[in-house]
Each structure stands twice: as C-alpha cells, then as structure tokens.
Design a protein around this motif. Structure first.
Motif, PDB file in Angstrom:
ATOM      1  N   LEU A 102       0.831  -1.208   0.000  1.00 35.66           N
ATOM      2  CA  LEU A 102       0.000   0.000   0.000  1.00 35.66           C
ATOM      3  C   LEU A 102       0.865   1.258   0.000  1.00 35.66           C
ATOM      4  CD1 LEU A 102      -2.752  -1.135   2.536  1.00 35.66           C
ATOM      5  CD2 LEU A 102      -3.095  -0.684   0.104  1.00 35.66           C
ATOM      6  N   SER A 103       1.993   1.202   0.724  1.00 33.48           N
ATOM      7  CA  SER A 103       2.902   2.353   0.762  1.00 33.48           C
ATOM      8  C   SER A 103       3.496   2.634  -0.614  1.00 33.48           C
ATOM      9  CB  SER A 103       4.029   2.111   1.774  1.00 33.48           C
ATOM     10  OG  SER A 103       3.512   2.021   3.083  1.00 33.48           O
ATOM     11  N   VAL A 104       3.799   1.565  -1.360  1.00 35.88           N
ATOM     12  CA  VAL A 104       4.281   1.734  -2.733  1.00 35.88           C
ATOM     13  C   VAL A 104       3.264   2.522  -3.537  1.00 35.88           C
ATOM     14  CG1 VAL A 104       4.684   0.501  -4.914  1.00 35.88           C
ATOM     15  CG2 VAL A 104       5.799  -0.277  -2.829  1.00 35.88           C
ATOM     16  N   PHE A 105       1.985   2.239  -3.307  1.00 35.93           N
ATOM     17  CA  PHE A 105       0.933   2.913  -4.066  1.00 35.93           C
ATOM     18  C   PHE A 105       0.890   4.406  -3.757  1.00 35.93           C
ATOM     19  CE2 PHE A 105      -3.433   4.081  -5.189  1.00 35.93           C
ATOM     20  CZ  PHE A 105      -3.494   3.557  -6.471  1.00 35.93           C
ATOM     21  N   TYR A 106       0.871   4.769  -2.445  1.00 35.48           N
ATOM     22  CA  TYR A 106       0.706   6.200  -2.162  1.00 35.48           C
ATOM     23  C   TYR A 106       2.015   6.981  -2.182  1.00 35.48           C
ATOM     24  CZ  TYR A 106       2.120   6.239   2.844  1.00 35.48           C
ATOM     25  OH  TYR A 106       2.822   6.185   4.022  1.00 35.48           O
ATOM     26  N   VAL A 107       3.156   6.281  -2.090  1.00 38.09           N
ATOM     27  CA  VAL A 107       4.449   6.965  -2.157  1.00 38.09           C
ATOM     28  C   VAL A 107       4.970   7.052  -3.594  1.00 38.09           C
ATOM     29  CG1 VAL A 107       6.892   6.769  -1.511  1.00 38.09           C
ATOM     30  CG2 VAL A 107       5.126   6.415   0.209  1.00 38.09           C
ATOM     31  N   ILE A 108       4.757   5.987  -4.377  1.00 38.42           N
ATOM     32  CA  ILE A 108       5.337   5.902  -5.718  1.00 38.42           C
ATOM     33  C   ILE A 108       4.318   6.191  -6.819  1.00 38.42           C
ATOM     34  CG2 ILE A 108       6.607   4.443  -7.329  1.00 38.42           C
ATOM     35  CD1 ILE A 108       8.121   5.061  -4.707  1.00 38.42           C
ATOM     36  N   PHE A 109       3.138   5.568  -6.729  1.00 33.40           N
ATOM     37  CA  PHE A 109       2.177   5.662  -7.833  1.00 33.40           C
ATOM     38  C   PHE A 109       1.338   6.950  -7.810  1.00 33.40           C
ATOM     39  CE2 PHE A 109       2.986   1.096  -8.043  1.00 33.40           C
ATOM     40  CZ  PHE A 109       3.056   0.894  -9.416  1.00 33.40           C
ATOM     41  N   ILE A 110       0.881   7.378  -6.640  1.00 29.37           N
ATOM     42  CA  ILE A 110      -0.002   8.557  -6.580  1.00 29.37           C
ATOM     43  C   ILE A 110       0.672   9.817  -7.133  1.00 29.37           C
ATOM     44  CG2 ILE A 110      -1.135  10.174  -4.995  1.00 29.37           C
ATOM     45  CD1 ILE A 110      -2.199   7.822  -3.461  1.00 29.37           C
ATOM     46  N   PRO A 111       1.958  10.111  -6.799  1.00 24.27           N
ATOM     47  CA  PRO A 111       2.602  11.276  -7.422  1.00 24.27           C
ATOM     48  C   PRO A 111       2.639  11.208  -8.948  1.00 24.27           C
ATOM     49  CG  PRO A 111       3.870  10.564  -5.528  1.00 24.27           C
ATOM     50  CD  PRO A 111       2.837   9.512  -5.771  1.00 24.27           C
ATOM     51  N   MET A 112       2.664   9.979  -9.505  1.00 25.68           N
ATOM     52  CA  MET A 112       2.638   9.822 -10.957  1.00 25.68           C
ATOM     53  C   MET A 112       1.218   9.976 -11.496  1.00 25.68           C
ATOM     54  SD  MET A 112       3.602   6.488 -13.290  1.00 25.68           S
ATOM     55  CE  MET A 112       2.161   5.601 -12.701  1.00 25.68           C
ATOM     56  N   LEU A 113       0.221   9.492 -10.734  1.00 27.32           N
ATOM     57  CA  LEU A 113      -1.163   9.492 -11.205  1.00 27.32           C
ATOM     58  C   LEU A 113      -1.835  10.863 -11.117  1.00 27.32           C
ATOM     59  CD1 LEU A 113      -2.440   6.132  -9.638  1.00 27.32           C
ATOM     60  CD2 LEU A 113      -1.962   6.587 -12.049  1.00 27.32           C
ATOM     61  N   ASN A 114      -1.448  11.685 -10.134  1.00 23.12           N
ATOM     62  CA  ASN A 114      -2.112  12.980  -9.939  1.00 23.12           C
ATOM     63  C   ASN A 114      -2.150  13.849 -11.204  1.00 23.12           C
ATOM     64  OD1 ASN A 114      -3.137  12.793  -7.355  1.00 23.12           O
ATOM     65  ND2 ASN A 114      -1.314  13.647  -6.382  1.00 23.12           N
ATOM     66  N   PRO A 115      -1.019  14.060 -11.913  1.00 27.76           N
ATOM     67  CA  PRO A 115      -1.100  14.882 -13.129  1.00 27.76           C
ATOM     68  C   PRO A 115      -1.976  14.260 -14.212  1.00 27.76           C
ATOM     69  CG  PRO A 115       1.065  13.858 -12.935  1.00 27.76           C
ATOM     70  CD  PRO A 115       0.375  13.643 -11.631  1.00 27.76           C
ATOM     71  N   LEU A 116      -2.027  12.917 -14.256  1.00 31.42           N
ATOM     72  CA  LEU A 116      -2.887  12.245 -15.233  1.00 31.42           C
ATOM     73  C   LEU A 116      -4.358  12.443 -14.888  1.00 31.42           C
ATOM     74  CD1 LEU A 116      -1.016   8.864 -15.831  1.00 31.42           C
ATOM     75  CD2 LEU A 116      -1.154  10.821 -17.353  1.00 31.42           C
ATOM     76  N   ILE A 117      -4.683  12.337 -13.603  1.00 32.61           N
ATOM     77  CA  ILE A 117      -6.070  12.518 -13.141  1.00 32.61           C
ATOM     78  C   ILE A 117      -6.587  13.898 -13.531  1.00 32.61           C
ATOM     79  CG2 ILE A 117      -7.525  12.796 -11.084  1.00 32.61           C
ATOM     80  CD1 ILE A 117      -5.776  10.623  -9.759  1.00 32.61           C
ATOM     81  N   TYR A 118      -5.709  14.903 -13.393  1.00 32.73           N
ATOM     82  CA  TYR A 118      -6.122  16.279 -13.682  1.00 32.73           C
ATOM     83  C   TYR A 118      -6.039  16.635 -15.166  1.00 32.73           C
ATOM     84  CZ  TYR A 118      -6.629  17.811  -8.866  1.00 32.73           C
ATOM     85  OH  TYR A 118      -7.078  17.984  -7.576  1.00 32.73           O
ATOM     86  N   SER A 119      -5.394  15.784 -15.971  1.00 28.98           N
ATOM     87  CA  SER A 119      -5.164  16.137 -17.378  1.00 28.98           C
ATOM     88  C   SER A 119      -6.008  15.368 -18.377  1.00 28.98           C
ATOM     89  CB  SER A 119      -3.682  15.930 -17.723  1.00 28.98           C
ATOM     90  OG  SER A 119      -2.859  16.677 -16.867  1.00 28.98           O
ATOM     91  N   LEU A 120      -6.226  14.066 -18.137  1.00 31.95           N
ATOM     92  CA  LEU A 120      -6.828  13.211 -19.159  1.00 31.95           C
ATOM     93  C   LEU A 120      -8.218  13.667 -19.592  1.00 31.95           C
ATOM     94  CD1 LEU A 120      -5.682   9.633 -18.052  1.00 31.95           C
ATOM     95  CD2 LEU A 120      -4.869  10.987 -19.985  1.00 31.95           C
ATOM     96  N   ARG A 121      -9.056  14.085 -18.626  1.00 35.02           N
ATOM     97  CA  ARG A 121     -10.419  14.487 -18.957  1.00 35.02           C
ATOM     98  C   ARG A 121     -10.621  15.996 -18.797  1.00 35.02           C
ATOM     99  NH1 ARG A 121     -14.909  10.784 -16.323  1.00 35.02           N
ATOM    100  NH2 ARG A 121     -16.080  11.958 -17.862  1.00 35.02           N
ATOM    101  N   ASN A 122      -9.520  16.737 -18.842  1.00 29.65           N
ATOM    102  CA  ASN A 122      -9.584  18.182 -18.659  1.00 29.65           C
ATOM    103  C   ASN A 122      -9.405  18.876 -20.005  1.00 29.65           C
ATOM    104  OD1 ASN A 122      -8.825  20.948 -18.060  1.00 29.65           O
ATOM    105  ND2 ASN A 122      -8.619  20.295 -15.936  1.00 29.65           N
ATOM    106  N   LYS A 123     -10.487  19.462 -20.498  1.00 25.37           N
ATOM    107  CA  LYS A 123     -10.461  20.104 -21.814  1.00 25.37           C
ATOM    108  C   LYS A 123      -9.519  21.301 -21.844  1.00 25.37           C
ATOM    109  CE  LYS A 123     -15.120  18.714 -23.248  1.00 25.37           C
ATOM    110  NZ  LYS A 123     -16.476  19.191 -23.631  1.00 25.37           N
TER     111      LYS A 123
END
Length: 301
Positions: A260-281
């Motif tokens: 779980l720590s791998v997810f919030y330490v490693i993956f979330i910093p990578m996912l945040n810009p994608l979350i805000y960009s993929l569906r943002n016109k």
C-alpha cells in the motif's frame, strides 16, 4: 530491509520503478511548465495544481532515488542523519498535500457556490497566502515531528522493515520512552490529516448543496465535473494512507503496508497529473496551443 529479499526480483523491479519515477518527474514538471506558460491556465485552480505537482516531485524524490539505489545493493543501509532528512522531507510534503487539497476544495466550493464573486474572493493575494499557509504548516509540523522522534535514544535493534524511513517503525526501535513522540505524531495526524479531511468533506457538503440548487441538469453536471479530478485525488491519497495507518501492526500487515505504501508513495505522485489532465479540456487545449506555437516557431527558423 527494502521491498523484497529476493535479489532477482529487485533487479526486475529496478527498471519498473525507475520508469515510474522518470514519468512522475516528466509529467509533473510538464504540467507545471504548461500552467506557467499558458495564460488561459492562470486561474486559482491551476495555480494550486502547479504547487500540487511540485509537492509530488519533492515527495517522490525524497524516497524513490534511495529505493532505486537499494535495489542494486547487497546490503541496504542508511545513516541516522539521512534517515531523519528523508523522513522530514517526505513528512513535510505529505502534510502540505493534506493542507493544499483542503485549499483546493475551498476553491471549488467558491467557484460553484459563489461564481459571480469567485474572481474577487479568490484573488491572487489570498491564493498565495493559502499556499504559504499549507507549506508553512507542513514544514512546522514535520520539523516538530522529526526533532521529537529522532531525539529519542536508539541503542537496540536498527532494522527498519520498510523501503523508507517510516516514522511509526522508527519510534518503535527506540529504547527510551516514546510517549511524547507518539503523542506529537497522533496530534498532528488528528489536526493536520483529519482536520484537512474534515474541511474537504464539509466543502463538498456545501458543493453538493449548491449543485442541488442548480435546476438545469446540464449545468449541474458541468459543475460537478470541475470537482471530479480533485475528488479522485483526495480519495486516492486519503484512502491508501488511512488503510496503512489505521489498523494494528502485525507481521502480516507489514507486508500489506509495504504494498500500500508503494501505491501512495510511488504511484499517486505519478497518477495525480494524469487525473487532472486526461479528462480536462482546458489542459488539452493549452497543450495544443503550446504545440502549435512551438511548431510555428520551428517553421519560422
């Protein structure tokens, strides 16, 4: 101790996590640059988002490089000062992210609840003060936490069953009374962590109330879509963090905590810009404008 004792598995994991770390740096830095150079994105929401990306870069960089180097070593060691520094930076960024997500929730509440006064309320001066307060609160909280925890006496076992200097396991290694350190850690978790979460939930309560007052379905759906990315980021961040720290520690749960720590330490910093960009016109349009401008300049040369 790292993620695994299996050296073959570590060699396989090295290129995977190196790729994730490089993508984290590229996507977050790219988002910061895009927001800075495109005037259409000079709004409070993207102002806060650029600082969230900066947090993600610092947070990931405080842990990933050390973890990657450990994959290539036969024995993983870290000095006392390096451990304290790693914890301080990681804790500073994590606590700041809690506060910044709360500030972003307030921004969304003003945008939906008081759209006509939005530009007046969310003036640049207030936005800078909110960011300064988030970073200042995170810095002070992390400093107090680090000093109180690493000021304890450590004379016994020095094995950390994790891939970074997790404060709960550090305090557990102390041979002096850890009560003060544990109380400071508990109070900061309540005040900063749960306080920010409560503020976010209250903001979304008011947002939901404002959306329900909007009669047209099309307009209410548009209003909610502006919050969807932030809500996803909050759910990922708090969901994984709470799942790690809100249950008793056992040998079985330590392995789960690592995953779980791998997810919030490693993956979330990578996912945040994608979350805000993929569906943002707006970000997609800004990216198109930048590419078009760069193509035009190249043709002119």
């Amino acid at each position: 101790m790292g993620l695994s004792d299996d050296k073959e598995l570590q060699l396989l994991l090295f290129p995977v996590f190196l790729g994730i770390y490089l993508m984290t740096l590229i996507w977050n830095l790219g988002l910061i640059i895009l927001i800075r150079i495109d005037s259409h994105l000079h709004t409070p929401m993207y102002f806060f988002l650029s600082f969230l990306s900066f947090i993600d870069i610092c947070y990931s960089s405080s842990i990933s490089p050390r973890m990657l180097s450990d994959f290539l070593k036969d024995e993983n060691t870290i000095s006392f000062i390096a451990c304290a520094t790693q914890h301080f930076v990681a804790s500073w960024m994590a606590l700041t992210e809690c506060c910044l997500l709360a500030a972003m929730a307030y921004d969304r509440y003003i945008a939906i609840g008081s759209p006509l006064q939005y530009s007046m309320i969310m003036a640049p001066g207030l936005c800078w003060k909110m960011v300064a307060a988030a970073y200042g609160s995170g810095f002070l909280s992390s400093l107090i936490q680090t000093v109180s925890s690493f000021h304890l006496d450590y004379c016994g076992p020095n094995i950390i069953h994790h891939f970074f200097c997790d404060i709960a396991q550090i305090i557990a290694l102390s041979c002096s009374n850890p009560f003060i350190g544990q109380m400071i850690l508990f109070l900061e978790a309540i005040i900063v962590g749960f306080g920010s979460l409560l503020f976010i939930l209250l903001s979304y309560g008011f947002i939901a109330s404002s959306i329900l007052k909007i009669s047209l379905l099309k307009h209410s759906a548009k209003a909610f879509s502006t919050c969807a990315s932030h809500l996803a980021a909050v759910t990922l961040f708090y969901g994984t963090a709470l799942s790690v720290y809100m249950h008793p520690s056992t040998s079985h749960s330590m392995k789960q905590n690592k995953v779980l720590s791998v997810f919030y330490v490693i993956f979330i910093p990578m996912l945040n810009p994608l979350i805000y960009s993929l569906r943002n016109k707006e970000i997609k349009e800004a990216l198109k404008r930048v590419i078009k401008r760069a193509t035009y300049l190249l043709q002119q040369e």
